[in-house]
Scaffold this active site. Structure first.
Site, PDB file in Angstrom:
ATOM      1  N   HIS A 186     -34.036  55.438 -70.150  1.00  0.00           N
ATOM      2  CA  HIS A 186     -33.319  54.252 -70.774  1.00  0.00           C
ATOM      3  C   HIS A 186     -31.781  54.810 -71.156  1.00  0.00           C
ATOM      4  O   HIS A 186     -30.769  53.898 -71.045  1.00  0.00           O
ATOM      5  CB  HIS A 186     -33.951  54.858 -72.433  1.00  0.00           C
ATOM      6  N   GLU A 429     -34.659  36.062 -33.274  1.00  0.00           N
ATOM      7  CA  GLU A 429     -34.075  37.550 -33.415  1.00  0.00           C
ATOM      8  C   GLU A 429     -34.319  38.089 -32.090  1.00  0.00           C
ATOM      9  O   GLU A 429     -34.292  39.312 -31.917  1.00  0.00           O
ATOM     10  CB  GLU A 429     -34.777  38.242 -34.379  1.00  0.00           C
ATOM     11  N   ASP A 453     -32.467  42.627 -35.301  1.00  0.00           N
ATOM     12  CA  ASP A 453     -33.073  42.654 -33.908  1.00  0.00           C
ATOM     13  C   ASP A 453     -32.331  41.973 -32.846  1.00  0.00           C
ATOM     14  O   ASP A 453     -32.024  42.405 -31.604  1.00  0.00           O
ATOM     15  CB  ASP A 453     -34.391  42.153 -34.004  1.00  0.00           C
TER      16      ASP A 453
HETATM   17  C1  PEP Z   1     -33.839  40.960 -38.245  1.00  0.00           C
HETATM   18  O1  PEP Z   1     -34.561  41.679 -37.303  1.00  0.00           O
HETATM   19  O2  PEP Z   1     -32.558  40.664 -38.407  1.00  0.00           O
HETATM   20  C2  PEP Z   1     -34.625  40.916 -39.561  1.00  0.00           C
HETATM   21  C3  PEP Z   1     -33.932  40.237 -40.572  1.00  0.00           C
HETATM   22  O3  PEP Z   1     -35.826  41.431 -39.656  1.00  0.00           O
HETATM   23  P1  PEP Z   1     -35.921  42.978 -39.857  1.00  0.00           P
HETATM   24  O4  PEP Z   1     -34.968  43.773 -40.097  1.00  0.00           O
HETATM   25  O5  PEP Z   1     -37.321  43.102 -40.704  1.00  0.00           O
HETATM   26  O6  PEP Z   1     -36.378  43.254 -38.284  1.00  0.00           O
HETATM   27 MG    MG Z   2     -36.442  41.648 -36.702  1.00  0.00          MG
END
Ligand code: PEP
Ligand code: MG
Length: 567
Positions: A186, A429, A453
């Site tokens: 709290h 990605e 990615d």
């Molecule tokens: C990404 O690859 O940009 C993405 C948003 O997915 P994650 O980070 O879950 O791989």
């Molecule tokens: Mg990804």
């Protein structure tokens, strides 16, 4: 420097005021006139209630009604038969009021402290507060009045109790340091509501600092700097000013639409991992969810979630969003996301291996279960489906065909409601997906660029490998070209293109994304207001100029330096 828990953002600079606990010592004794002792106890409780009500009123004015409810909770607690009635019984058994009440409170404190649930454990602090309050009334002692503290005071207490917080005057108290209490206590909740920087759980704080010491409490980093040097003082004073200025500026963007300086609207949505986060999205001013990472539903358990479990989770998120968009990404395991009970084989090269859509297409039952759950949830909001790690048309077509198959099943056999026109999109990605964005755009309902990615695959640099970290940047010309291409191809085909990688919240990249024509930004909830502010400052013409120059440069360092110079 002392470390603690960062519990309430901001920087407080001031003189320490150590709040000593008042002595509540008494000598336990047996009482003869039990009725008179019960009456004394009742009078103390009544006085406690009157005081607490006054504190709740003060808190309502300074922090808000929700915070005042915490104090009102103390009144219910002291009136609860389990506490009040049982204390009365002990007094009738011959104990003095102090001893009877204290032993009952201690029993509850022990039970709450041992609870597995963090929230329940924190309730022990409330009982302690009630105990101190009533004992103080019985003994006729009173705590130091925090409301009388001089300006620029940093409060230092063992444990900040809600009743103390009620006395806090924001004009005088510029920081809070405690020895106990976590982020969900709290004390932390109240400190945040009062917008006072707070560093909690600083070990031995009261032994290390004394009243009058000059300290800096950095509630954003969870750090306390004792007796700062002149240079540190200047540095933190500047940081405090920046923090306050940013905060003021950002607040202007709360409740506003997301528009650039020309008035063009954008969707500003959030990334979530748990259904409960969906409620926080709207509270944080997000306009929906651009990425629900469903793998979190599969983690921290020992078997796959059933269709009903998943349905309930997706439905909960959809309902919480009250008709705002919810893009659910199908299971993205493998790579760095391991789920032990799924028995994924160890691979030489897991990021290039059997993961995400590849795994789902080969594990049809698991994939079908998830798609059925998502489709069923689509009856409860603006739900969309997104496939991760797409590299070629076949993958997208196969996955989408499965969605159609399940729609048929639902239609024919069960009559379960679902959205017939559910949007099915592609997460761009991989470099391959970006390169064939023209082909994918003909069949996908939308794109969302996963820069986390995309950067790794394009630069062939693992996001977790420090040795190649210098390559892992979204501002690399190779990555920027793929982002641009994806957005342009999506636009040509007339489909919306969003971005859900971390880069969507990067102020450097925002003018480029506006220029390329991105329509949706999906970011972590705490970034919403800042992204809205960043978008608001660009006209398309200015953004185009910046993008044109940035794209003409041939290396990351120059692009980064240029973008830094223009924002
Ligand atoms: C990404 O690859 O940009 C993405 C948003 O997915 P994650 O980070 O879950 O791989
Ligand atoms: Mg990804």
């Amino acid at each position: 420097m002392l470390k603690g828990t960062a519990a309430s953002d901001g920087i407080g600079i001031g003189k320490v005021l150590v709040i000593e606990e008042v002595s509540l010592d008494y000598t336990p004794h047996t009482v003869e006139d039990k009725d008179a002792e019960v009456a004394r106890f009742k009078a103390a409780v009544d006085a406690f209630i009157v005081e607490t009500q006054a504190q709740a009123e003060a808190l309502k004015a300074s922090a808000g009604a929700k915070e005042a409810d915490i104090m009102l909770g103390h009144i219910s607690m002291v009136q609860d038969p389990a506490l009040f009635g049982e204390t009365e019984k002990l007094i009738q058994g011959g104990q003095c009021a102090e001893q009877a009440f204290e032993s009952m409170c201690d029993m509850f404190i022990m039970v709450f402290s041992q609870a597995a649930d963090d929230f329940m454990r924190q309730r022990a602090a409330d009982v302690r507060d009630v105990k101190t309050g009533v004992l103080a009334q019985l003994l006729g002692v009173h705590e130091v009045k925090i409301s009388d503290a001089p300006a620029d005071t940093i409060l230092l207490v063992k444990e900040l109790t809600p009743s103390m917080t009620a006395g806090i005057n924001k004009d005088n108290i510029v920081g809070i340091i405690t020895e106990t209490g976590g982020k969900t206590s709290h004390s932390a909740i109240l400190a945040r509501a009062l917008e006072i920087p707070a560093v909690l759980s600083v070990e031995n704080a009261a032994a290390l600092m004394k009243t009058g010491d000059l300290v800096i409490a950095d509630g954003s980093r969870g750090e306390v700097i004792q007796n700062p040097t002149e240079a540190e003082l200047q540095d933190y004073t500047a940081q405090r000013e920046t923090f306050l200025r940013n905060k003021r500026e950002l607040e202007q963007f709360r409740g506003k639409e997301t528009r650039d300086a020309d008035g063009t609207a954008y969707e500003l949505v959030c990334n979530i991992g748990k259904p409960e986060d969906a409620g926080k999205v709207l509270a944080g001013d997000g306009e929906g969810v651009g990425l629900f990472r469903t793998e979190f539903l599969f983690m921290d358990r020992t078997a796959l979630p059933t269709e009903d479990e998943q349905f309930e989770a997706y439905k909960k998120a959809a309902l919480a969003l009250k008709g705002k968009p919810l893009i659910i990404r199908t299971l993205d395991i493998g790579g760095d996301k391991e789920i032990p009970y799924m028995g994924l084989a160890k691979e030489e090269n897991p990021f290039m291996g059997f993961r995400a859509i590849r795994y789902c297409l080969k594990n049809r039952n698991l994939f079908r279960t998830q798609l059925r759950a998502i489709l069923r949830a689509s009856a409860f909001g603006d739900v969309k489906i997104m496939f991760p790690l797409i590299t070629c048309m076949e993958e997208f077509r196969e996955a989408r065909a499965l969605v159609e198959e399940i729609k048929n099943e639902l239609r024919l056999t069960t009559g379960i409601p679902f959205n017939e026109n559910i949007d099915v999109g592609v997460m761009v990605e991989t470099s391959a997906a970006a390169v064939i964005a023209d082909l994918l755009a003909k069949e996908a309902a939308f794109f969302s660029i996963g820069t986390n990615d995309l950067t790794g695959y394009t630069m062939a640099a693992d996001r977790g490998n420090a040795d190649v970290a210098y390559l892992y940047s979204v501002l690399q010309p190779g990555v920027l070209r793929l982002i641009k291409r994806t957005i342009e191809e999506g636009r040509k085909a007339g489909i919306p293109v969003g971005m859900c990688g971390e880069a969507a919240a990067n102020p450097h990249l925002i003018p480029l994304l506006i220029s390329f024509g991105l329509t949706e930004f999906s970011v972590g909830a705490p970034s919403v207001l800042n992204v809205r502010k960043c978008i608001a400052r660009w006209t398309k013409e200015e953004a185009d100029k910046v993008a044109e120059h940035a794209m003409s440069l041939d290396n990351e360092a120059e692009i980064a330096a240029y973008l830094e110079s223009v924002i």
